[in-house]
Scaffold this motif. Structure first.
Motif, PDB file in Angstrom:
ATOM      1  N   MET A  31     -13.845  -6.805  25.055  1.00  0.00           N
ATOM      2  CA  MET A  31     -14.198  -8.122  25.570  1.00  0.00           C
ATOM      3  C   MET A  31     -13.086  -8.568  26.506  1.00  0.00           C
TER       4      MET A  31
ATOM      5  N   ARG B 200     -18.321  -7.373  26.921  1.00  0.00           N
ATOM      6  CA  ARG B 200     -18.612  -8.801  27.017  1.00  0.00           C
ATOM      7  C   ARG B 200     -17.520  -9.472  27.843  1.00  0.00           C
ATOM      8  N   VAL B 201     -17.895 -10.422  28.672  1.00  0.00           N
ATOM      9  CA  VAL B 201     -16.920 -11.186  29.461  1.00  0.00           C
ATOM     10  C   VAL B 201     -17.153 -12.667  29.206  1.00  0.00           C
ATOM     11  N   VAL B 202     -16.062 -13.390  28.924  1.00  0.00           N
ATOM     12  CA  VAL B 202     -16.147 -14.830  28.688  1.00  0.00           C
ATOM     13  C   VAL B 202     -15.215 -15.513  29.688  1.00  0.00           C
ATOM     14  N   ASP B 203     -15.698 -16.539  30.351  1.00  0.00           N
ATOM     15  CA  ASP B 203     -14.856 -17.277  31.303  1.00  0.00           C
ATOM     16  C   ASP B 203     -14.573 -18.678  30.792  1.00  0.00           C
ATOM     17  N   LEU B 204     -13.314 -19.090  30.896  1.00  0.00           N
ATOM     18  CA  LEU B 204     -12.936 -20.452  30.523  1.00  0.00           C
ATOM     19  C   LEU B 204     -12.185 -21.085  31.686  1.00  0.00           C
TER      20      LEU B 204
ATOM     21  N   GLU C  31     -14.662 -21.767  21.110  1.00  0.00           N
ATOM     22  CA  GLU C  31     -15.754 -21.332  21.988  1.00  0.00           C
ATOM     23  C   GLU C  31     -16.519 -20.141  21.395  1.00  0.00           C
ATOM     24  N   ILE C  32     -15.801 -19.090  20.981  1.00  0.00           N
ATOM     25  CA  ILE C  32     -16.520 -17.866  20.549  1.00  0.00           C
ATOM     26  C   ILE C  32     -16.682 -17.783  19.034  1.00  0.00           C
TER      27      ILE C  32
ATOM     28  N   GLY D 120     -16.495 -14.248  16.515  1.00  0.00           N
ATOM     29  CA  GLY D 120     -16.912 -13.903  17.872  1.00  0.00           C
ATOM     30  C   GLY D 120     -16.327 -12.591  18.370  1.00  0.00           C
TER      31      GLY D 120
ATOM     32  N   ILE E 134      -9.914  -7.675  22.367  1.00  0.00           N
ATOM     33  CA  ILE E 134     -10.031  -8.684  23.426  1.00  0.00           C
ATOM     34  C   ILE E 134      -8.869  -8.568  24.403  1.00  0.00           C
TER      35      ILE E 134
ATOM     36  N   ILE F 124     -11.606 -11.950  28.161  1.00  0.00           N
ATOM     37  CA  ILE F 124     -11.646 -13.422  28.219  1.00  0.00           C
ATOM     38  C   ILE F 124     -10.740 -13.854  29.363  1.00  0.00           C
TER      39      ILE F 124
ATOM     40  N   ILE G  53     -10.323 -21.100  22.760  1.00  0.00           N
ATOM     41  CA  ILE G  53     -11.096 -19.847  22.797  1.00  0.00           C
ATOM     42  C   ILE G  53     -11.815 -19.638  21.462  1.00  0.00           C
TER      43      ILE G  53
END
Lengths: 469, 214
Positions: A169, A278-282, A193-194, A198, A204, A171, A190
């Motif tokens: 992942m 998986r990619v998560v943007d904050l 969020e997840i 998560g 990560i 982030i 974070i």
């Protein structure tokens, strides 16, 4: 060959062999050892007549049980069971030839503080420890994760672990943090969020401008709490900050070998175009100072938030969780976070006890006083060397003048295995990593915050936005 | 490790998500330097009304009547039914030691924390991931007047309920083999001594800094 993630590179570099069933034998470069999760592993070696594969791959230190008062340090650990366990580490290390920084050693401290501080944690290495917060060391571009005691014994005996590749992942924390917002707030946001599960099954990697802008201490704080997001390991790509931090550390290479190592370390980044599962943007600018209100790190809100209402939660298991948490924490739905009043304040733990944490906390404490409502406010440096550095900079005096106690290094009230703990019903503003029921003492109530938010709460007597102080 | 044998056991339902290893075995019991004797302190803070300490005799401690393990229906349970993210938090292997010492041999949940999941297999415990809906159904049955009993067959990877319902489950081949044979992982790895030595020699030449001063 395709673009590789940093995790792929670390994994590939350490595979000894791949078994028919898809598991791999992974070589472990370094192991950190502490008193709580190692005695049964050493006993296992003894019972089977096995010897450590490579003694110099291990570094041991007592941290979980050690007292943090000068008096108990000098007199010896009062709790007889803890005393036996700390003594057992010393005996085991002497028997098997492993280097130990004992309780009287000025380098003693929390295992995840001393590993990087000594340069024992190196980029590109595999680092394990019988402790879930081993994820901390991923800040150096090392593949680092916590293991159980059976695996501690496995590494001692074989220098390897049986592993299966994780999912990856990414982030990205984009943009810049606002003033008064720290690495701790990033990682709490974070997790909010997840969720605490998560990251389960993933490693990560943290990236983006806000991560690149963090100091090594800040990066360690973020990677430290990767486990609270469910991932065993966190990673941050190597850059010049990583390399500069390591130069001159006791266990780091020197001279030409350092430069040769650094050249390799600079390759420890995810390739352009590498694929993540998986990619998560904050957005960094949207992150506010965070405070946990419940009994899981995902139960977190910005300082201007209100405690949630279980009746507004449609999922019955989640609603039940909120109800139980509110009951345990002694809070009511809808209550503003700023109305919550801690009884104690703890600045320390493998998350937030490094020199930069103490500098930032001292800056807020300077010239202010701990509120009369606070029963105890304590600062526990992460290591003897952090303590000495802080004292050289006069930080200890700033804390004590403000009304904080200045203690000896150890895990302390993060998990309350020593004498530092909450009494039933007591509430704590804590810079540690877990707010589980009973974590800081049976019946104790933990609110996780950054070091500067902890000082702000100590001064105000209730949680408050440090930016408005 | 004792080989894992098929069995039929009572299911104890623990209806809360994110049960952490601090809850499974609180920190004060981690001071022990033994691997056994943790069973009486399993879920200590949930199970008893007083404060537990290591080496305490638990026979006369006040029990929490609302905690399910104190319900006579579940006192002899060998299967634990749990919710999401069971075993999160600390890596302490004392958690599976305590569960095994109490008598649990199988844990059913929609998801587990990674380190805990891995630690179970090292201690003869089979953690099984089931779909959330299946877990919901099992909770309903396990909380009835008559406790639910499940037959666990690891060889064919099947759970059979009292009413004959069959629930298949998956388990990694290596982990399954290890449980059934009761294998010593370290002994197995040490059969690869030559491969480890060859790798190490290569690593010494590629990354000598790993071996300097440490």
């Amino acid at each position: 060959m395709g673009a590789k993630t940093l995790y792929d590179k670390l994994w590939d570099e350490h595979v000894v062999r791949v078994d028919d069933n898809g598991t791999a034998l992974l070589y472990i470069d370094r192991q950190l050892v502490h008193e709580v999760t190692s005695p049964q592993a050493f006993e296992g070696l003894r019972l089977t007549g096995r010897q450590p594969w490579r003694t110099s791959a291990n570094l041991a230190v007592p941290d979980h049980n050690v007292p943090t008062t000068e008096h108990e340090r000098a007199a010896g650990i009062a709790d007889p069971v803890a005393r036996i366990q700390v003594a057992a580490l010393g005996t085991n290390c002497a028997t098997f030839g492993i280097t130990e920084f004992g309780m009287g050693d000025h380098r003693q401290g929390i295992v995840h503080v001393i590993g990087p501080e000594q340069g024992f944690t190196l980029p590109g290495s595999t680092v394990v420890c019988g402790d879930s917060h081993t994820s901390t060391h991923g800040a150096f571009g090392a593949l680092a994760f916590g293991i159980g005691t059976s695996e501690v014994e496995h590494v001692l005996a074989t220098q390897c672990l049986i592993q299966r590749p994780s999912k990856t992942m990414l982030i990205r924390v984009n943009g810049a943090l606002g003033p008064g917002v720290t690495a701790k707030d990033i990682v709490l946001a974070i997790i909010g969020e997840i969720g605490t599960a998560g990251g389960t099954g993933y490693v990560i990697e943290f990236g983006g401008d806000a991560i690149r802008a963090l100091s090594m201490e800040g990066r360690m704080t973020v990677c430290n709490m990767t486990i609270e997001a469910g991932a065993r390991a966190g990673l941050i790509a190597v850059d010049e900050k990583t390399i500069d931090y390591l130069r001159g550390r006791p266990y780091a290479p020197t001279g030409d070998l350092f430069e040769r190592a650094a050249a390799h370390w600079r390759t420890l980044v995810s390739d352009e175009g590498a694929a993540f599962d998986r990619v998560v943007d904050l957005d960094a600018a949207s992150i506010q100072p965070q405070v946990t209100w419940g009994t899981s790190p995902e139960m977190v809100l910005p300082i201007d938030g209100r405690v949630p209402d279980p009746d507004a939660e449609p999922d019955p298991v989640k609603a039940g969780g909120i109800r139980r948490a509110l009951d345990y924490m002694g809070l009511t739905a809808g209550m503003p976070i700023v109305d919550i009043r801690p009884d104690k304040v703890f600045i320390g733990s493998c998350t937030n006890s490094r020199i930069e944490d103490l500098r930032a906390a001292a800056e807020v404490a300077r010239g202010r006083k701990v509120s009369d409502r606070i029963k105890l406010a304590m600062v526990v440096p992460g290591s003897g060397l952090v303590k000495a550095q802080a004292e050289a900079e006069g930080l200890d005096r700033i804390f004590t003048e403000a009304g904080f106690e200045w203690r000896e290094p150890g895990c302390s009230m993060c998990l309350a295995m020593n004498a530092d703990r909450l009494e039933p019903g007591e509430r704590c503003a804590s810079t540690s990593n877990r707010n589980f029921e009973g974590r800081q003492g049976q019946g104790g109530r933990t609110h996780l915050v950054s070091p500067i938010m902890a000082v702000a709460a100590a001064v105000a007597g209730h949680f408050v936005d440090v930016r408005a102080l | 490790m004792e080989p894992f044998k098929n069995f039929t056991g009572v299911v104890a339902p623990l209806d809360r998500a994110n049960v952490d290893t601090d809850a499974i075995i609180p920190k004060q019991f981690l001071k022990s330097i033994q691997r056994t004797g943790f069973g009486p302190y399993l879920f200590d803070e949930l199970r008893y009304l007083d404060h537990g300490e290591p080496e305490m005799d638990c026979t006369n401690r006040p029990l929490n009547p609302t905690f399910m393990l104190n319900d006579p229906r579940y006192g002899q349970a060998e299967i634990l039914l749990a919710r999401e993210n069971f075993g999160c938090g600390s890596s302490r292997e004392h958690a599976p030691w305590a569960l095994a010492d109490f008598g649990f041999r199988v844990i059913l949940a929609p998801s587990f924390a990674d380190i805990f999941f891995n630690n179970c297999f090292k201690n003869g415990i089979l953690p099984i991931v089931l779909a959330s809906k299946v877990v919901d159904g099992l909770f309903e049955q396990a909380t009835g007047a008559v406790p639910l009993r499940i037959a666990v067959d690891l060889s064919v990877q099947n759970l059979t309920l009292d009413d004959g319902t069959c629930i298949p489950f998956t388990v990694e081949a290596g982990s399954k083999h290890g449980l059934i044979e009761g294998l010593d992982d370290i002994g197995l790895t040490l059969k690869q001594v030559d491969a480890i030595r060859a790798y190490e020699e290569r690593r010494r030449s590629d990354a000598p800094w790993v071996f300097i001063g440490a």
